[in-house]
Design a protein around this motif. Structure first.
Motif, PDB file in Angstrom:
ATOM      1  N   LYS A  35      -2.703  19.545   4.637  1.00  0.00           N
ATOM      2  CA  LYS A  35      -2.621  20.936   4.210  1.00  0.00           C
ATOM      3  C   LYS A  35      -3.410  21.798   5.179  1.00  0.00           C
ATOM      4  N   PRO A  36      -2.762  22.617   5.984  1.00  0.00           N
ATOM      5  CA  PRO A  36      -3.501  23.454   6.945  1.00  0.00           C
ATOM      6  C   PRO A  36      -4.205  24.587   6.224  1.00  0.00           C
ATOM      7  N   GLU A  37      -5.355  24.948   6.729  1.00  0.00           N
ATOM      8  CA  GLU A  37      -6.105  26.045   6.140  1.00  0.00           C
ATOM      9  C   GLU A  37      -5.844  27.297   6.953  1.00  0.00           C
ATOM     10  N   PRO A  38      -5.217  28.329   6.385  1.00  0.00           N
ATOM     11  CA  PRO A  38      -4.841  29.510   7.152  1.00  0.00           C
ATOM     12  C   PRO A  38      -6.000  30.233   7.783  1.00  0.00           C
ATOM     13  N   LEU A  39      -7.219  30.123   7.212  1.00  0.00           N
ATOM     14  CA  LEU A  39      -8.353  30.842   7.764  1.00  0.00           C
ATOM     15  C   LEU A  39      -8.910  30.187   9.008  1.00  0.00           C
ATOM     16  N   ASP A  40      -8.507  28.959   9.302  1.00  0.00           N
ATOM     17  CA  ASP A  40      -9.066  28.235  10.427  1.00  0.00           C
ATOM     18  C   ASP A  40      -8.260  28.461  11.682  1.00  0.00           C
ATOM     19  N   GLU A  41      -8.958  28.435  12.819  1.00  0.00           N
ATOM     20  CA  GLU A  41      -8.290  28.489  14.099  1.00  0.00           C
ATOM     21  C   GLU A  41      -7.705  27.109  14.399  1.00  0.00           C
ATOM     22  N   PRO A  42      -6.665  27.059  15.236  1.00  0.00           N
ATOM     23  CA  PRO A  42      -6.130  25.751  15.621  1.00  0.00           C
ATOM     24  C   PRO A  42      -7.198  24.914  16.280  1.00  0.00           C
ATOM     25  N   ASP A 284      -0.823  30.999  -4.374  1.00  0.00           N
ATOM     26  CA  ASP A 284      -0.777  30.532  -5.758  1.00  0.00           C
ATOM     27  C   ASP A 284      -2.090  29.931  -6.231  1.00  0.00           C
ATOM     28  N   ASP A 285      -3.115  29.900  -5.355  1.00  0.00           N
ATOM     29  CA  ASP A 285      -4.424  29.397  -5.769  1.00  0.00           C
ATOM     30  C   ASP A 285      -5.053  30.341  -6.787  1.00  0.00           C
ATOM     31  N   THR A 295      -3.423  24.776  -5.248  1.00  0.00           N
ATOM     32  CA  THR A 295      -2.043  24.601  -4.806  1.00  0.00           C
ATOM     33  C   THR A 295      -1.960  23.483  -3.784  1.00  0.00           C
ATOM     34  N   GLY A 296      -0.955  22.625  -3.924  1.00  0.00           N
ATOM     35  CA  GLY A 296      -0.783  21.522  -2.998  1.00  0.00           C
ATOM     36  C   GLY A 296      -0.412  21.985  -1.605  1.00  0.00           C
ATOM     37  N   HIS A 297      -0.262  21.028  -0.696  1.00  0.00           N
ATOM     38  CA  HIS A 297       0.025  21.353   0.699  1.00  0.00           C
ATOM     39  C   HIS A 297       1.524  21.367   0.957  1.00  0.00           C
ATOM     40  N   GLY A 298       1.842  21.908   2.108  1.00  0.00           N
ATOM     41  CA  GLY A 298       3.213  21.833   2.597  1.00  0.00           C
ATOM     42  C   GLY A 298       4.056  23.034   2.211  1.00  0.00           C
ATOM     43  N   GLY A 299       5.174  23.211   2.943  1.00  0.00           N
ATOM     44  CA  GLY A 299       6.149  24.230   2.619  1.00  0.00           C
ATOM     45  C   GLY A 299       5.868  25.596   3.170  1.00  0.00           C
ATOM     46  N   GLN A 300       4.848  25.753   4.026  1.00  0.00           N
ATOM     47  CA  GLN A 300       4.529  27.062   4.581  1.00  0.00           C
ATOM     48  C   GLN A 300       4.995  27.169   6.026  1.00  0.00           C
ATOM     49  N   ASP A 301       5.314  28.422   6.441  1.00  0.00           N
ATOM     50  CA  ASP A 301       5.657  28.653   7.833  1.00  0.00           C
ATOM     51  C   ASP A 301       4.395  28.982   8.610  1.00  0.00           C
ATOM     52  N   LYS A 302       4.574  29.366   9.882  1.00  0.00           N
ATOM     53  CA  LYS A 302       3.409  29.613  10.740  1.00  0.00           C
ATOM     54  C   LYS A 302       2.615  30.844  10.306  1.00  0.00           C
ATOM     55  N   ASN A 303       3.204  31.687   9.468  1.00  0.00           N
ATOM     56  CA  ASN A 303       2.512  32.867   8.961  1.00  0.00           C
ATOM     57  C   ASN A 303       1.929  32.637   7.570  1.00  0.00           C
ATOM     58  N   SER A 304       1.807  31.362   7.182  1.00  0.00           N
ATOM     59  CA  SER A 304       1.218  30.965   5.900  1.00  0.00           C
ATOM     60  C   SER A 304       2.004  31.508   4.710  1.00  0.00           C
ATOM     61  N   ARG A 305       3.317  31.632   4.863  1.00  0.00           N
ATOM     62  CA  ARG A 305       4.179  32.033   3.760  1.00  0.00           C
ATOM     63  C   ARG A 305       4.994  30.851   3.274  1.00  0.00           C
ATOM     64  N   LYS A 363       4.816  32.161  -6.338  1.00  0.00           N
ATOM     65  CA  LYS A 363       5.070  33.589  -6.227  1.00  0.00           C
ATOM     66  C   LYS A 363       6.179  33.900  -5.233  1.00  0.00           C
ATOM     67  N   SER A 364       6.388  33.011  -4.263  1.00  0.00           N
ATOM     68  CA  SER A 364       7.430  33.229  -3.259  1.00  0.00           C
ATOM     69  C   SER A 364       8.781  32.687  -3.701  1.00  0.00           C
ATOM     70  N   GLY A 365       8.842  32.096  -4.891  1.00  0.00           N
ATOM     71  CA  GLY A 365      10.100  31.588  -5.401  1.00  0.00           C
ATOM     72  C   GLY A 365      10.386  30.149  -5.049  1.00  0.00           C
ATOM     73  N   PHE A 366       9.457  29.485  -4.414  1.00  0.00           N
ATOM     74  CA  PHE A 366       9.646  28.081  -4.038  1.00  0.00           C
ATOM     75  C   PHE A 366       8.748  27.197  -4.901  1.00  0.00           C
ATOM     76  N   GLY A 367       9.178  25.960  -5.066  1.00  0.00           N
ATOM     77  CA  GLY A 367       8.439  25.028  -5.886  1.00  0.00           C
ATOM     78  C   GLY A 367       7.150  24.583  -5.234  1.00  0.00           C
ATOM     79  N   VAL A 368       6.065  24.609  -5.992  1.00  0.00           N
ATOM     80  CA  VAL A 368       4.754  24.174  -5.490  1.00  0.00           C
ATOM     81  C   VAL A 368       4.116  23.256  -6.521  1.00  0.00           C
ATOM     82  N   TYR A 369       3.291  22.355  -6.041  1.00  0.00           N
ATOM     83  CA  TYR A 369       2.513  21.485  -6.927  1.00  0.00           C
ATOM     84  C   TYR A 369       1.164  22.148  -7.184  1.00  0.00           C
TER      85      TYR A 369
END
Length: 671
Positions: A35-42, A284-285, A295-305, A363-369
């Motif tokens: 699960k990537p953390e959006p606040l972190d730099e690569p 969804d956190d 919220t579980g990991h996965g299913g996000q694009d590069k813009n964390s959506r 909230k984006s309409g996709f299934g999340v754990y």
């Protein structure tokens, strides 16, 4: 000593554990997707040269990545072919295979490794997937590399730690973090020096420090995978960098928010989660402190959506399995924090139980754990809550704590910022009866040695080869932000005869207090000191002040029963800050500039400051560094205090006085 308990056999379900009967389970081999953390730099290493390399740092392999064996029968780089027994047609076939393999690796390997679809043995190897020894060809080129011990998959829990055990592990963690901070700060200083000579690529000091420490085997808790609390790490400890969490073993993933034992390494073929980082990066956190909907990991694009449905695999499955087996997880919270070295801060908030999990439409309409985490009872207050409370105290102290304040500034504006006095225990108001002095009071004869023309001629600021740098052994003691690089027997700061401005990097401790402190009353330690600000390791705190007495004067005061502070009794903790003997075999403890044995005492019975109320500890978080700046008498230095670690707000500051009162563990002046 405490107990190291192997974790229960996860092949036994809880309802069968008591009887010892095993239940047949289905081995699940999930696709590992952190699960990537959006606040972190690569996560890029300062040594990265190949942008397509699956492992950008050859000296810092990714966790759980197989490492090539330097003792294997691989052919060195100067021997590209040793296939004398192969026909030319076969050689052509293998040559074409390696060419295609290289193209494939260049285009896709980095992406595949990110999502865990493949294991890359080595960035210089020509294979994408591991090949068994019997099928390996001697034509494969593998660069010699150090073989790291992979992180253990054995789950253990540490229990029954006594007081001495706790101090022992705390000291190990503290020293490890000091090494990490020293390397990080030194690497940034070296970059600044090279940048003066020409354009250079800026390196990440946090990555470089972690890589170097891993090379030297200094990462903690790698031989066992600890469930629950990490010995030596306290609730409320703060970290400025994700890699520091990896170094101490608190969270083993440089970027992933869920740390877990993969199914391929687990004893029962099921992944098990051990820690999570809550950073608010998933829409969804829900974070209510003691209760978290994670919220579980996965299913996000590069813009964390969120763009696709999540799957019950990898970290998601690990959290579900930890819930099933009743295994607690460590929780760290990450958020932006003004004044942090990285702009962010990570705080350890204790242990949580996963009590529920479900699949929901986000909230984006996709299934999340989603996973519901409840904080376990009988723990210290959350560090993140303390950070928020301290922020209110800094701005509205009487609103945040209406009862208990005796004074909102016992320094009477002698310090740059107010020094609070707080007591909600009893009616003792002792600190207000002393005269507050922000600087040590030396005898007049000490200043008679100050001569003209003894300072530097740096008009715009000191440079590396100026007079004051030479007095410090050819290097400045501080980096550009005022952080102590490494402790020395004595530091020469620029003084009144130097031409450099007040903003000079070699004028740090003489500027006075910058953090807001509070002298408070405690049932356990009497009077103590804590900060309302987060103090970064290596930062200046304050001066230890009083009235200096000669030996003859001190003997008279002692006869009258007065309490004195003897500077020569302070433990030499300065030698620990910047000590890189574990990293560099040729490291030598600084011995210059040297000072003679200090033969004076300080009387604090009439005049003192906030430092005089600091508690004694054998594992302190504050060190004493001797400094000269306003005179040249090396026998009478200033006693400047610096932070040995990141000190969270409202955590008590402590010194190693060397000799403490045998009854209370503190010097008599503090009782």
């Amino acid at each position: 000593m405490g107990s190291l308990i192997p974790f229960q056999d996860l092949n036994l379900y809880p309802d069968h554990a008591s009887t010892g009967t095993s239940t047949t389970t289905v081995t699940l081999i999930p696709k590992i997707e952190p699960k990537p953390e959006p606040l972190d730099e690569p996560l890029h290493s300062p040594f990265e040269k190949q942008p397509f390399s699956p492992n950008p740092n050859p000296n810092f392999p990714q966790p759980n990545t197989p490492i090539s064996d330097p003792n294997s029968n691989s052919v060195p780089n100067n021997s590209l072919t040793q296939c004398d027994n192969l026909s030319s047609d076969e050689s052509n076939v293998y040559s074409e295979f390696y060419r295609i393999s290289e193209l494939f690796r260049t285009a896709f390997a980095k992406r595949l490794q990110r999502f865990g679809d493949v294991d890359v043995l080595d960035p210089d190897s020509r294979a994408i997937v591991p090949v068994s020894d019997e099928n390996q060809l001697s034509t494969v080129v593998v660069s010699p590399r150090r073989k790291y011990n992979q992180r253990s998959s054995e789950l253990v829990r540490v229990t029954d730690l006594g007081i001495e055990d706790q101090r022992y592990f705390r000291d190990i963690v503290r020293r490890t973090r000091m090494v990490y901070d020293s390397i990080r700060i030194s690497s940034m200083t070296e970059d600044d020096k090279r940048r003066c000579l020409g354009p250079v690529r800026k390196t990440r000091g946090d990555l470089k420090a972690a890589a170097l420490m891993r090379d030297c085997g200094l990462w903690l808790n790698r031989d066992k995978r600890i469930v629950g609390s990490i010995p030596g790490v306290h609730i409320g400890d703060v970290f400025f960098f994700r890699m520091e969490l990896c170094v101490v073993g608190l969270h083993g993933q440089p970027q992933a928010g869920i740390d877990y034992v993969p199914a391929s390494q687990s004893s029962n073929g099921e992944p098990i989660a051990t820690s999570v980082i809550v950073s608010g990066g998933y829409e969804d956190d829900e974070d209510a402190g003691d209760v978290i909907v994670y919220t579980g990991h996965g299913g996000q694009d590069k813009n964390s959506r969120q763009c696709v449905h999540q799957k019950l695999e990898g970290g998601n499955l690990a959290l579900e399995r930890s819930m099933h087996y009743g295994i607690e997880v460590r929780v760290m919270r990450g958020f932006k924090y003004e004044g942090s070295a990285s702009g962010k801060v990570y705080v350890y908030d204790g242990l949580y139980k996963i009590i529920d999990s479900w699949f929901d439409v986000g909230k984006s309409g996709f299934g999340v754990y989603k996973f519901k985490l409840i904080r376990m009872d009988n723990q210290l207050e959350m560090g993140s809550a303390t950070l928020r409370f301290a922020e209110n105290l800094r701005t509205r102290p009487l609103v945040a704590r209406p009862v208990g304040y005796i004074s909102l500034d016992i320094s009477m504006k002698k310090e740059n910022v107010p020094v609070f006095l707080y007591n909600d225990i009893d009616n003792d108001h002792e600190p207000v009866y002393y005269e507050y002095t922000s600087s040590i009071v030396f005898p007049p004869f000490v200043y008679q040695q100050v001569g003209s023309g003894t300072g530097c001629d740096c008009v715009l600021g000191c440079v590396d080869d100026c007079f004051c740098a030479m007095k410090n052994g050819g290097e400045f003691p501080y980096e550009h932000n005022g952080i102590l690089l490494r402790g020395k027997p004595l530091i020469f700061e620029c003084g009144p005869h130097c031409r450099c401005p007040p903003t000079c990097r070699n004028r740090v401790s003489q500027k006075g207090v910058r953090n807001r402190f509070e002298v408070f009353r405690s049932r356990e330690t009497g009077w103590g000191v804590r900060s309302l600000d987060l103090i970064q390791a290596g930062s200046f705190i304050c001066e230890y002040t009083g009235v200096v007495l000669t030996r003859e004067q001190a003997q008279l005061f002692t006869m009258n029963g007065d309490s004195l502070v003897y500077p020569n009794r302070f433990a030499e903790r300065w030698a620990e800050w910047g000590d890189l003997s574990q990293v560099f075999s040729d490291y030598m403890r600084p011995a210059y500039p040297s000072i003679p044995p200090l033969d004076f005492a300080m009387d604090v019975s009439r005049m003192r400051n906030v430092a005089c109320y600091m508690s004694h500890s054998s594992t302190p978080n504050v060190l004493v560094q001797f400094v000269l700046y306003d005179h040249n008498s090396v026998s009478f230095p200033h006693l400047m205090l610096f932070a040995m670690e990141n000190i969270p707000p409202l955590r008590e500051l402590s010194l190693d006085y060397g000799v403490a009162d045998e009854w209370t563990g503190k010097l008599p002046i503090c009782n």
